[in-house]
Design a protein around this motif. Structure first.
Motif, PDB file in Angstrom:
ATOM      1  N   GLY A 123       0.808  -1.211   0.000  1.00  0.00           N
ATOM      2  CA  GLY A 123       0.000   0.000   0.000  1.00  0.00           C
ATOM      3  C   GLY A 123       0.838   1.256   0.000  1.00  0.00           C
ATOM      4  O   GLY A 123       0.436   2.280  -0.553  1.00  0.00           O
ATOM      5  N   MET A 124       2.040   1.192   0.580  1.00  0.00           N
ATOM      6  CA  MET A 124       2.895   2.371   0.658  1.00  0.00           C
ATOM      7  C   MET A 124       3.736   2.563  -0.593  1.00  0.00           C
ATOM      8  O   MET A 124       4.287   3.643  -0.809  1.00  0.00           O
ATOM      9  N   SER A 125       3.855   1.557  -1.416  1.00  0.00           N
ATOM     10  CA  SER A 125       4.781   1.612  -2.549  1.00  0.00           C
ATOM     11  C   SER A 125       4.322   2.532  -3.661  1.00  0.00           C
ATOM     12  O   SER A 125       5.137   3.052  -4.430  1.00  0.00           O
ATOM     13  N   GLY A 126       3.014   2.700  -3.803  1.00  0.00           N
ATOM     14  CA  GLY A 126       2.493   3.464  -4.931  1.00  0.00           C
ATOM     15  C   GLY A 126       2.408   2.649  -6.205  1.00  0.00           C
ATOM     16  O   GLY A 126       2.160   3.195  -7.282  1.00  0.00           O
ATOM     17  N   HIS A 127       2.606   1.334  -6.101  1.00  0.00           N
ATOM     18  CA  HIS A 127       2.649   0.457  -7.278  1.00  0.00           C
ATOM     19  C   HIS A 127       1.381  -0.378  -7.438  1.00  0.00           C
ATOM     20  O   HIS A 127       1.417  -1.443  -8.060  1.00  0.00           O
ATOM     21  N   GLN A 128       0.265   0.085  -6.882  1.00  0.00           N
ATOM     22  CA  GLN A 128      -0.963  -0.702  -6.940  1.00  0.00           C
ATOM     23  C   GLN A 128      -1.366  -1.021  -8.385  1.00  0.00           C
ATOM     24  O   GLN A 128      -1.874  -2.105  -8.665  1.00  0.00           O
ATOM     25  N   TYR A 129      -1.168  -0.083  -9.289  1.00  0.00           N
ATOM     26  CA  TYR A 129      -1.566  -0.285 -10.683  1.00  0.00           C
ATOM     27  C   TYR A 129      -0.343  -0.345 -11.599  1.00  0.00           C
ATOM     28  O   TYR A 129      -0.415   0.023 -12.761  1.00  0.00           O
TER      29      TYR A 129
END
Length: 546
Positions: free
Chosen positions: A37-43
């Motif tokens: 969730g913290m990575s910013g790589h959800q999409y």
């Protein structure tokens, strides 16, 4: 020194408590969001490197070696099916189009396609912006693009124009995590580093807090504060015996109200708190603060205000002197014998227990009425309540009653017949000073009086007519911020500065000085008087800001 250590210890503890709360909150954010969730790589699409056999270069490798003979490495990669040479020379990278050997170029169209290829979310591209830097990517500068997608996370994809590489994916959850990192690492530059000045300072604060706390703990142990059988202080003993003694600081030695006189053969040694609150003459006369000394069998103590009693006061008149000062006139059920400059302790109903607030009489003694001036204490912010005492008293109506204890205090006129009487005040400090001046003028042989009174503008001046017509009073009002419509021709600035200019023309050894006003004004005036050489025994002050 010990008082300063206590003061600094309290403020440092507040700073550390705030930071501990920030650590707890940011740690909770980390736990709830998780790494993904913290990575910013959800999409972000995870793409395997393409097979390079299908991306054959047109411009041969030999030409690259001839053009860049000092290259440390040459790598062939595919950018959306287009061959690219990556050449490293020392710390620099050069990117070539492997079809023609020209410097690689990424235009808006290619950047959009690259961003879309790295994205697997539900949104569509809404904007493509050329950039040279961004706060959302650490240690990157150059030519690039920011590609925005319309999705539930506000995804941004950053593309490096020089290499055609995806730099990073960022979104709203990443912003929240980034601020959590800033709070947790105390690094608001966004570099996420533990090696910076703020965290060094926090470490020094924590070290000071620990050492000062240890020193204060050892002092309390030495004083027996943790001993259930310890002897009480004289303040505690007098309060247990329901003796009339005033105190506002709870025994911390900062208000100076709990004065008593030791009359025995063994007068206690002066403490640091008493050194700052009492004059040399008071110390020499055996005056001490009751909160600073524990009860001993050999002690003989006299109260400064032995005639104190509880009185039921009835409001008979109320009027506004200024936009911030209200004059309240009370009658008592029986006569109150007080000295000009003394005060009463009002009991203010508040929740389960009554609070005490101190207000000085604003007129000389001799009347069956008691007059007080109360300064309205408005709420400093929308989240904080207004002053409890002033709000309660200013809302009273004629006929309402309130309980008060007194009289207290030794802010009274001196007995030196030849000295000029100098009064310096501001704000609600007008109350005891007015009573002192009235009492002096009422004497059989009144001494010369000089009165400096400071206010913000002409609307804040009160009792001006009374002092202006008094022939024996040299009255000087001073405005710090006169309004445009005041048409003010008198002194402008801080009242203590104007008084200082006058003192420079006087023999300060022949003056008695009385000071009362807001805490900043009182502090500045006391410092000015010390600088001007006025003997401390010739100065009397009433710190109503305690």
């Amino acid at each position: 020194m010990m008082r300063f250590m206590q003061w600094l210890h309290r403020w440092v503890s507040l700073i550390l408590i705030i930071q501990v709360l920030l650590w707890i909150i940011s740690a909770a954010v980390f736990s709830l969001m998780g790494h993904h969730g913290m990575s910013g790589h959800q999409y972000m699409r995870h793409v395997h490197p393409p097979i390079l056999e299908k991306t054959a270069p047109v411009w041969p490798l030999e030409n690259v070696r001839k053009s860049y003979p000092d290259a440390d490495s040459i790598v062939l990669r595919s950018v959306l099916g287009q061959p690219q040479y990556q050449i490293k020379q020392e710390d620099n990278w050069v990117y070539l189009n492997a079809r023609d050997g020209h410097i690689w170029q990424t235009d808006t169209e290619l950047a959009t396609r690259l961003a879309e290829a790295s994205y697997n979310g539900p949104g569509e591209v809404t904007d493509v912006t050329a950039i040279t830097s961004t706060d959302e990517v650490i240690d990157w500068q150059g030519n690039g693009f920011r590609v925005d997608f319309a999705d539930d996370l506000n995804t941004r994809v950053y593309v490096d124009a020089d290499s055609g590489q995806i730099i990073e994916h960022r979104n709203t959850l990443w912003v929240i995590a980034d601020w959590a990192f800033r709070l947790h690492f105390m690094d608001y530059s966004g570099e996420r580093s533990f090696n910076h000045l703020l965290i060094w300072s926090a470490g020094l604060f924590a070290l000071w807090f620990s050492l000062s706390g240890l020193i204060l703990l050892l002092r309390n142990i030495a004083q027996g504060d943790f001993n259930p059988r310890r002897k009480p202080t004289w303040l505690e003993q007098l309060q247990r015996d329901q003796q009339p003694i005033a105190s506002s600081c709870g025994g911390g030695g900062t208000c100076g109200l709990c004065k008593v006189t030791f009359t025995g053969d063994q007068i206690p040694a002066i403490t640091p708190a008493e050194r700052s609150m009492l004059s040399a003459a008071e110390v020499q006369g055996g005056l001490r603060l009751a909160c600073q000394h524990r009860v001993r069998p050999q002690d003989e103590v006299e109260l400064a205000n032995a005639d104190v009693a509880t009185h039921q006061l009835t409001l008979v008149n109320k009027r506004d002197l200024t936009p911030s000062l209200t004059e309240l006139t009370f009658t008592a059920e029986r006569a109150i014998d007080y000295a000009a400059g003394q005060f009463m302790q009002f009991k203010i109903p508040h929740k389960e227990a009554a609070l005490t607030r101190h207000y000085s009489m604003a007129t000389k003694p001799g009347s069956n009425q008691l007059v007080f001036t109360v300064r309205h204490m408005p709420a400093p912010t929308a989240d904080l309540p207004p002053g409890v005492g002033s709000t309660f008293l200013c809302q009273l109506q004629p006929g309402d009653q309130v309980e008060a204890i007194g009289p207290f205090g030794d802010f009274v006129l001196s007995s030196q017949p030849q000295r000029k009487q100098v009064f310096i005040g501001g704000g609600a400090g007008i109350a005891p000073l007015r009573a002192l001046i009235q009492a002096e003028l009422d004497a059989s042989q009144p001494r010369d009086c000089v009165f400096f009174y400071g206010a913000r503008n002409s609307n804040e001046l009160c009792y001006t007519g009374e002092f202006s017509v008094a022939e024996a009073v040299d009255y000087t009002p001073v405005l710090s911020e006169p309004a445009a419509g005041d048409n003010w021709t008198g002194p402008v600035g801080f009242v203590h500065t104007v008084a200082e200019q006058w003192l420079a023309t006087q023999d300060v050894q022949t003056l008695d000085v009385y000071v009362c006003g807001p805490p900043p004004m009182l502090k500045a005036t006391m410092a000015m008087l010390a600088k001007a050489g006025v003997p401390r025994d010739n100065i009397r002050f009433d710190d109503f800001g305690i």
